[in-house]
Design a protein around this motif. Sequence first.
Motif, short mmCIF file in Angstrom:
data_model
loop_
_atom_site.label_atom_id
_atom_site.label_comp_id
_atom_site.label_asym_id
_atom_site.label_seq_id
_atom_site.Cartn_x
_atom_site.Cartn_y
_atom_site.Cartn_z
N ILE A 162 21.92 10.23 -25.49
CA ILE A 162 21.84 10.67 -24.18
C ILE A 162 23.12 11.33 -24.06
N LYS A 163 24.29 10.60 -24.45
CA LYS A 163 25.72 11.39 -24.26
C LYS A 163 25.64 12.63 -25.20
N LYS A 164 25.26 12.33 -26.23
CA LYS A 164 25.33 13.72 -27.31
C LYS A 164 24.56 14.88 -27.01
N GLU A 165 23.42 14.37 -26.01
CA GLU A 165 22.49 15.64 -25.65
C GLU A 165 23.12 16.32 -24.45
N GLY A 166 24.43 15.69 -23.74
CA GLY A 166 24.85 15.97 -22.72
C GLY A 166 24.01 15.85 -21.55
N ILE A 167 23.25 14.80 -21.50
CA ILE A 167 22.54 14.12 -20.27
C ILE A 167 23.44 13.38 -19.37
N GLU A 168 23.47 13.65 -18.10
CA GLU A 168 24.16 12.86 -17.20
C GLU A 168 23.13 11.58 -16.88
N PHE A 169 23.91 10.50 -17.06
CA PHE A 169 23.18 9.25 -17.12
C PHE A 169 24.30 8.37 -16.58
N PRO A 170 23.97 7.59 -15.58
CA PRO A 170 22.82 7.67 -14.64
C PRO A 170 22.69 8.90 -13.97
#
Length: 120
Positions: free
Chosen positions: A107-115
Amino acid sequence: MPEFFHDKRLYYTPIEFALSHIGGTWKMPILWRLQEKPLRFSVLKKDIPHITDKMLTSQLRELESKGLINREVFPVVPPKVEYSLTSKGKKAIPVIETIMMYGYDLIKKEGIEFPPKKEK
């Protein structure tokens, strides 16, 4: 790698066999929530967003049949049922944690804001 049969099903790898026990959308979240203490159906239902009663019942039965959880019925009115991890189920927790950490990393590597931020 040699293939093998178990319960009338053909498996090609130990990974496939393990995932038949803990794979899918709901089994790992159920097991994860049971690691601290036994929980009742209603608590699991409330804590796992989007799962239906039917699916939770189905997954609990499957986890019980695979020997990963215990179902304890208390002789009271109304009936009280609690679910807890077996020793076999406890062995799955480090595997689930590793998969979860791998997911966070992806998730982090894809640049997705989580949560994700909640919309107002």
